[in-house]
Design a protein around this motif. Structure first.
Motif, short mmCIF file in Angstrom:
data_model
loop_
_atom_site.label_atom_id
_atom_site.label_comp_id
_atom_site.label_asym_id
_atom_site.label_seq_id
_atom_site.Cartn_x
_atom_site.Cartn_y
_atom_site.Cartn_z
N SER A 1 0.83 -1.21 0.00
CA SER A 1 0.00 0.00 0.00
C SER A 1 0.86 1.26 0.00
N ILE A 2 1.92 1.23 0.79
CA ILE A 2 2.82 2.38 0.85
C ILE A 2 3.52 2.55 -0.50
N GLY A 3 3.90 1.44 -1.13
CA GLY A 3 4.52 1.51 -2.45
C GLY A 3 3.59 2.15 -3.48
N THR A 4 2.33 1.82 -3.40
CA THR A 4 1.34 2.41 -4.30
C THR A 4 1.20 3.91 -4.06
N LYS A 5 1.16 4.30 -2.78
CA LYS A 5 1.05 5.73 -2.45
C LYS A 5 2.27 6.50 -2.94
N ILE A 6 3.45 5.90 -2.78
CA ILE A 6 4.67 6.56 -3.25
C ILE A 6 4.60 6.78 -4.75
N PHE B 1 2.30 9.68 -5.53
CA PHE B 1 2.91 10.98 -5.25
C PHE B 1 3.98 11.32 -6.28
N LEU B 2 4.73 10.32 -6.74
CA LEU B 2 5.74 10.59 -7.77
C LEU B 2 5.07 11.03 -9.06
N ASP B 3 3.93 10.43 -9.40
CA ASP B 3 3.18 10.87 -10.58
C ASP B 3 2.72 12.31 -10.41
N ARG B 4 2.27 12.65 -9.22
CA ARG B 4 1.81 14.02 -8.96
C ARG B 4 2.97 15.01 -9.05
N ARG C 1 8.45 15.63 0.55
CA ARG C 1 8.50 15.34 1.99
C ARG C 1 7.57 14.17 2.33
N LYS C 2 6.42 14.14 1.70
CA LYS C 2 5.48 13.04 1.93
C LYS C 2 6.08 11.71 1.46
N VAL C 3 6.74 11.72 0.31
CA VAL C 3 7.37 10.51 -0.21
C VAL C 3 8.48 10.05 0.74
N GLU C 4 9.27 10.97 1.27
CA GLU C 4 10.34 10.61 2.22
C GLU C 4 9.74 9.95 3.46
N GLY C 5 8.65 10.50 3.97
CA GLY C 5 8.00 9.92 5.14
C GLY C 5 7.47 8.52 4.87
N LEU C 6 6.88 8.35 3.69
CA LEU C 6 6.37 7.03 3.31
C LEU C 6 7.50 6.03 3.14
N GLU C 7 8.63 6.47 2.58
CA GLU C 7 9.76 5.58 2.42
C GLU C 7 10.31 5.15 3.78
#
Length: 88
Positions: free
Chosen positions: A7-12, A15-18, A33-39
């Motif tokens: 799920s986190i991989g999908t969210k990342i 966000f990268l697409d955005r 920053r959101k991607v860093e937190g998810l990673e």
């Protein structure tokens, strides 16, 4: 936990697409920053998954090590106090 990692991989990925579609530097910064937190969350979950099922160290052995270490430190602390009192 594997579902959470997926799920986190999908969210990342979302966000990268955005980030690619965005023109605003503020929005890009917020997404980064959101991607860093998810990673970070993904790494924590991966570590928990890796440790799952491993045996904990023996309690008695761990206690013995801790007590031995504290006794050694106390011994050296006493020697330091003796050396400083001899100097005076």
């Amino acid at each position: 936990m594997n579902l959470q990692v997926a799920s986190i991989g999908t969210k990342i990925a979302q966000f990268l697409d955005r980030i690619v579609e965005s023109d605003s530097s503020r929005v890009i910064g917020a997404y980064e920053r959101k991607v860093e937190g998810l990673e970070c969350q993904k790494l924590v979950l991966a570590e928990k998954t890796a440790r799952c099922g491993t045996a904990l160290p023996d309690y008695d052995e761990t206690l013995r090590t801790a007590l031995t270490s504290s006794q050694i430190l106390a011994f050296f602390g006493k020697q330091d106090r003796l050396k400083t009192s001899e100097l005076c």
